[in-house]
Design an enzyme around this catalytic site. Structure first.
Site: not given
Lengths: 217, 233
Positions: A22, A45-47, A87
């Site tokens: 990340n 990607s944390e979205n 996520s």
């Protein structure tokens, strides 16, 4: 002394084959440009994407396909999309192997501050607190000093914290340092930077043992 | 089949009252309920508490409800792209609760899943943890976080059917599925509304049980915040 790309290039050497990674906003994002040829890594990607690819070609931007920095991106073969709870399950559940993020301050015991300057800048922490509280392998990418020339490696953070005792390694424009129980341990210096320079730019406790090699980048 | 299809956003927001708590899906401007936000602005309900990861930009998304001062309190994780927001927050006109993104997602999920509270490591030792119970699990401190309660949830999907089943596209999924679960009244707007039976049940992301009202949005601007491209060589 390294520039931002130099920092990213040095951090890329920390990547290992098979890592899920990340990358935070800013310098960390640049790390994706320097993945060594002989290894495969996947970016989360944390979205809500795993298998993030490069920016799209002009004309192929998709409003429904962005990264956590809200930039248009692409999805590589083997990518997947998921919701925010899933996520952060990946993140808190330690399924992500390496996290790279920026910082305003890091303390000698590994505390990090990067989300708020009281009265001035209050943008929010986004996913940073979840990331730093959960990941085992956190690398901070940052300039060694701030714009006023003051050290960002401190005995104690002055700004509101993002996480406590979580930073493991720092790659700055001047050096690579490991956060140990006894303070910042100097591992490497950047080309053109002396151990003395690092000493002068580090306010927190600095440990220097033996000859310090120059970064190989 | 239970009737869920409504004529449009104005009918979909029926029952909205001053002082209610709303959830709004989306990350940045990606996957936000554009049409429902426009209807809320037209409706004029005020003193709203809005739970949403971001607060839109000055002239789009939730920024539109900030312009009209309809929002009393925002619960978000990141609000960096909105100058008006920052101004209202620093002047004290707008209450703001900033919470970690993963905690925000989980507080939505927990709400819809019948979990009143949970422990998370995120925020321990920071101002987020102030006043919260701390417990150590496996040698690591965690803080107690509670499920949200929301009167309405507004979500946006790519496709939906008359039964309220939803399919999202790309990273526009983000908070929408958990918020759909959490809302006492969940309003889904979709780009394409199809009759029941046309969506393959294998591909449904949000089962219709979580959706009370559904409509097809008239149009979608789908604004891009950061247009980044590479050149062909």
């Amino acid at each position: 002394m390294l520039d931002k790309n130099g920092i990213a290039k040095r951090i890329a050497k920390e990547l290992q084959d098979g890592y899920f990674v990340n990358l935070g906003i800013g310098i960390p994002t640049l790390v994706a440009n320097y993945i060594p040829d002989n290894i495969e890594v996947e970016f989360q990607s944390e979205n809500g994407i795993l298998g993030m690819g490069p920016f799209p070609f002009e004309g192929e931007e998709d409003a429904d396909l962005i990264n956590a920095g809200k930039q248009t991106i692409t999805a590589l073969n083997g990518a997947s999309f998921f919701d925010s709870a899933t996520s952060f399950a990946m993140i808190r559940g330690q399924h992500v192997d390496m996290t790279v993020l920026g910082a305003m301050e890091v303390s000698e015991n590994g505390d990090i501050a990067n989300w708020k300057i009281p009265g001035k800048m209050v943008k929010g922490m986004g996913g940073a607190m979840d990331l730093v509280a959960s990941a085992d392998n956190i690398i901070v990418a940052m300039m060694h000093t701030n714009r006023a020339g003051e050290s960002k490696l401190l005995p104690k953070c002055g700004l509101p914290l993002t996480g406590v005792g979580c930073v493991k390694k720092i790659v700055s424009n001047m050096a690579v340092l490991e956060v140990t129980e006894n303070g910042f341990k100097l591992l490497e210096v950047a080309p053109g930077v002396s151990v003395e320079d690092v000493k002068n730019a580090t306010a927190g406790k600095l440990i220097i043992e033996g000859d310090i090699p120059e970064m190989d980048i | 089949m239970i009737k869920k299809v409504v004529n449009g956003p104005d009918e979909a927001i029926k029952g909205i009252k001053d002082g209610m708590t709303l959830m709004l899906g989306g990350f940045g401007l990606c996957g936000i309920p554009e049409n429902s936000i426009l209807a809320l602005r037209k409706n004029g309900a005020k003193d709203l508490t809005c739970i949403s990861n971001n607060a839109g930009v000055d002239d789009f998304g939730l920024g539109l409800l900030l312009q009209t001062r309809q929002i009393k309190k925002m619960i978000s994780s990141y609000v960096g792209e909105n100058d008006l927001f920052e101004k209202l927050m620093l002047s004290g006109e707008l209450e703001v609760d900033l919470i970690p993104q993963g905690t925000l997602a989980e507080r939505c999920r927990a709400s819809g899943a019948g979990i009143p509270a949970f422990f998370t490591p995120a925020g321990y030792g920071t101002e987020v943890a102030e006043g919260k119970e701390v417990r150590v699990f496996n040698g690591k401190p965690h803080i107690l976080e509670h499920a949200f309660e929301a009167d309405f949830a507004f979500v946006k999907a790519w496709k939906g059917d008359e039964a309220g089943n939803l399919i999202f596209k790309g990273t526009a999924r983000n908070f929408n599925p958990m918020m759909a679960m959490a809302g006492k009244n969940t309003v889904a707007e979709v780009e394409e509304l199809v009759p029941a039976g046309e969506l393959d049940p294998n591909t449904v992301h949000t089962p219709g049980i979580f959706v009370q009202r559904i409509y097809q949005g008239e149009q979608y601007e789908k604004r891009i915040e950061q247009r980044t491209v590479r050149t062909r060589n």
